[in-house]
Write a protein that holds these residues in place. Sequence first.
Motif, PDB file in Angstrom:
ATOM      1  N   LEU A  91       1.482  12.221 -24.307  1.00  0.00           N
ATOM      2  CA  LEU A  91       0.761  13.395 -24.542  1.00  0.00           C
ATOM      3  C   LEU A  91       1.265  14.385 -25.684  1.00  0.00           C
ATOM      4  O   LEU A  91       2.521  14.437 -25.577  1.00  0.00           O
ATOM      5  N   ASP A  92       0.481  14.654 -26.769  1.00  0.00           N
ATOM      6  CA  ASP A  92       1.230  15.506 -27.903  1.00  0.00           C
ATOM      7  C   ASP A  92       0.467  16.855 -27.524  1.00  0.00           C
ATOM      8  O   ASP A  92      -0.667  17.146 -27.009  1.00  0.00           O
ATOM      9  N   GLU A  93       1.187  18.026 -28.067  1.00  0.00           N
ATOM     10  CA  GLU A  93       0.707  19.272 -28.127  1.00  0.00           C
ATOM     11  C   GLU A  93      -0.725  19.249 -28.899  1.00  0.00           C
ATOM     12  O   GLU A  93      -0.902  18.691 -29.895  1.00  0.00           O
ATOM     13  N   GLY A  94      -1.804  20.054 -28.238  1.00  0.00           N
ATOM     14  CA  GLY A  94      -2.966  20.343 -28.956  1.00  0.00           C
ATOM     15  C   GLY A  94      -3.987  18.925 -28.371  1.00  0.00           C
ATOM     16  O   GLY A  94      -5.196  18.961 -28.810  1.00  0.00           O
ATOM     17  N   ASP A  95      -3.524  17.837 -27.633  1.00  0.00           N
ATOM     18  CA  ASP A  95      -4.524  16.995 -27.114  1.00  0.00           C
ATOM     19  C   ASP A  95      -5.357  17.484 -26.095  1.00  0.00           C
ATOM     20  O   ASP A  95      -5.046  18.415 -25.412  1.00  0.00           O
ATOM     21  N   ILE A  96      -6.428  16.720 -25.882  1.00  0.00           N
ATOM     22  CA  ILE A  96      -7.000  17.006 -24.348  1.00  0.00           C
ATOM     23  C   ILE A  96      -7.104  15.720 -23.623  1.00  0.00           C
ATOM     24  O   ILE A  96      -7.296  14.618 -24.170  1.00  0.00           O
ATOM     25  N   VAL A  97      -6.934  15.771 -22.238  1.00  0.00           N
ATOM     26  CA  VAL A  97      -6.926  14.709 -21.550  1.00  0.00           C
ATOM     27  C   VAL A  97      -7.757  14.776 -20.201  1.00  0.00           C
ATOM     28  O   VAL A  97      -7.728  15.878 -19.646  1.00  0.00           O
ATOM     29  N   SER A  98      -8.578  13.761 -20.299  1.00  0.00           N
ATOM     30  CA  SER A  98      -9.628  13.834 -19.046  1.00  0.00           C
ATOM     31  C   SER A  98      -9.207  12.753 -17.937  1.00  0.00           C
ATOM     32  O   SER A  98      -8.945  11.506 -18.266  1.00  0.00           O
ATOM     33  N   PHE A  99      -8.969  13.302 -16.690  1.00  0.00           N
ATOM     34  CA  PHE A  99      -8.966  12.380 -15.571  1.00  0.00           C
ATOM     35  C   PHE A  99      -9.862  12.479 -14.550  1.00  0.00           C
ATOM     36  O   PHE A  99     -10.637  13.309 -14.178  1.00  0.00           O
ATOM     37  N   ASP A 100     -10.313  11.178 -14.425  1.00  0.00           N
ATOM     38  CA  ASP A 100     -11.436  10.861 -13.591  1.00  0.00           C
ATOM     39  C   ASP A 100     -10.515   9.969 -12.310  1.00  0.00           C
ATOM     40  O   ASP A 100     -10.018   9.080 -12.349  1.00  0.00           O
ATOM     41  N   MET A 101     -10.983  10.570 -11.074  1.00  0.00           N
ATOM     42  CA  MET A 101     -10.197  10.313  -9.816  1.00  0.00           C
ATOM     43  C   MET A 101     -11.225   9.875  -8.625  1.00  0.00           C
ATOM     44  O   MET A 101     -11.949  10.710  -8.543  1.00  0.00           O
ATOM     45  N   GLY A 102     -10.850   8.710  -7.788  1.00  0.00           N
ATOM     46  CA  GLY A 102     -11.703   8.660  -6.778  1.00  0.00           C
ATOM     47  C   GLY A 102     -10.827   7.954  -5.722  1.00  0.00           C
ATOM     48  O   GLY A 102      -9.854   7.490  -5.748  1.00  0.00           O
ATOM     49  N   VAL A 103     -11.059   8.526  -4.342  1.00  0.00           N
ATOM     50  CA  VAL A 103     -10.509   7.808  -3.167  1.00  0.00           C
ATOM     51  C   VAL A 103     -11.560   7.364  -2.246  1.00  0.00           C
ATOM     52  O   VAL A 103     -12.860   7.507  -2.342  1.00  0.00           O
ATOM     53  N   VAL A 104     -11.258   6.517  -1.241  1.00  0.00           N
ATOM     54  CA  VAL A 104     -11.940   5.901  -0.127  1.00  0.00           C
ATOM     55  C   VAL A 104     -11.564   6.531   1.168  1.00  0.00           C
ATOM     56  O   VAL A 104     -10.125   6.229   1.519  1.00  0.00           O
ATOM     57  N   TYR A 105     -12.065   7.302   1.652  1.00  0.00           N
ATOM     58  CA  TYR A 105     -11.447   8.116   3.067  1.00  0.00           C
ATOM     59  C   TYR A 105     -12.579   7.765   4.279  1.00  0.00           C
ATOM     60  O   TYR A 105     -13.707   8.204   4.117  1.00  0.00           O
ATOM     61  N   LYS A 106     -12.032   6.965   5.276  1.00  0.00           N
ATOM     62  CA  LYS A 106     -12.976   6.611   6.347  1.00  0.00           C
ATOM     63  C   LYS A 106     -14.183   5.936   5.947  1.00  0.00           C
ATOM     64  O   LYS A 106     -15.361   6.290   6.302  1.00  0.00           O
ATOM     65  N   ARG A 107     -14.069   5.085   4.913  1.00  0.00           N
ATOM     66  CA  ARG A 107     -15.192   4.370   4.579  1.00  0.00           C
ATOM     67  C   ARG A 107     -16.301   4.998   3.639  1.00  0.00           C
ATOM     68  O   ARG A 107     -17.291   4.498   3.285  1.00  0.00           O
ATOM     69  N   PHE A 108     -15.886   6.128   3.266  1.00  0.00           N
ATOM     70  CA  PHE A 108     -16.689   7.044   2.194  1.00  0.00           C
ATOM     71  C   PHE A 108     -15.613   7.406   1.085  1.00  0.00           C
ATOM     72  O   PHE A 108     -14.581   7.437   1.212  1.00  0.00           O
ATOM     73  N   TYR A 109     -16.364   7.512  -0.099  1.00  0.00           N
ATOM     74  CA  TYR A 109     -15.959   7.693  -1.309  1.00  0.00           C
ATOM     75  C   TYR A 109     -16.022   9.160  -1.604  1.00  0.00           C
ATOM     76  O   TYR A 109     -16.920  10.051  -1.473  1.00  0.00           O
ATOM     77  N   GLY A 110     -14.922   9.689  -2.493  1.00  0.00           N
ATOM     78  CA  GLY A 110     -14.813  10.818  -2.976  1.00  0.00           C
ATOM     79  C   GLY A 110     -14.693  10.852  -4.736  1.00  0.00           C
ATOM     80  O   GLY A 110     -14.028   9.723  -5.027  1.00  0.00           O
ATOM     81  N   ASP A 111     -15.184  11.498  -5.617  1.00  0.00           N
ATOM     82  CA  ASP A 111     -15.094  11.391  -6.990  1.00  0.00           C
ATOM     83  C   ASP A 111     -15.236  12.515  -7.666  1.00  0.00           C
ATOM     84  O   ASP A 111     -16.244  13.427  -7.494  1.00  0.00           O
TER      85      ASP A 111
END
Length: 255
Positions: A91-111
Amino acid sequence: MRKVRGIYLKNSGEITIMREANRIVSVILDALGEAVEPGVPTMRFEEIAQKMCQDFGVKPAFQGYGGFPFALCCSVNEEIVHGFPSVERVLDEGDIVSFDMGVVYKRFYGDSARTFGVGNVSQEATDLMKVTRESLLLGIEQAVVGNNLYDVSRSVQDYVESRGYSVVRRFVGHGIGRKLHEKPEVPNFVPKGTMGPPLKAGMVLAIEPMVCIGTHDVEVLEDKWTAVTKDRKLSAHFEHTIAVTPEGPVILSAS
């Protein structure tokens, strides 16, 4: 859980589980955001996400999904979504960075997804992130029982375009539950000649505007995953998983 017109409606117990799945995602995104600074290789964020999944005892939702090799989608600047973390990409100064994250908990998804500025960013980038975040919240406001799904879509599109930006059409939001992608699709624009389904209590939706400074046209790179703006101008991405309830929309992935 019951199914209406192909859409799974969740009961209160299932929504409680999904609230926890999405809380975990939110905590991971908080930690990722705190680690954003110039000079950090983007693979560092993958390491954080993997370690936190282990600590929470959850499975990364994206890793292995359709062959995607990482836990985290990490997309920088003109990269819209599905970017690969990398040891080489720093990463450089002035960049923008997008994080897309998901998990599976007790067979259900979070996103959930967020875009962060790296150090001091331009006013152009700041405004883009602000409009994208606000368009998501405006869309969520329309996720009420009795509205049509495309009321959500229209709210996002109208706001984004009124500010002079464009909405990506190739990638859309989605229903979510025991599967990462369930019906219905949740576009951030109103498709021509179609009617969206009515919103009902128990729907759980991942609403995720991807907004571009220039054209909404997309190009996918040789890795077969990383989607970039065709004109290589900046793009931002914010996403919440929300539940439609009789009392109104509830953000399950709130920080």
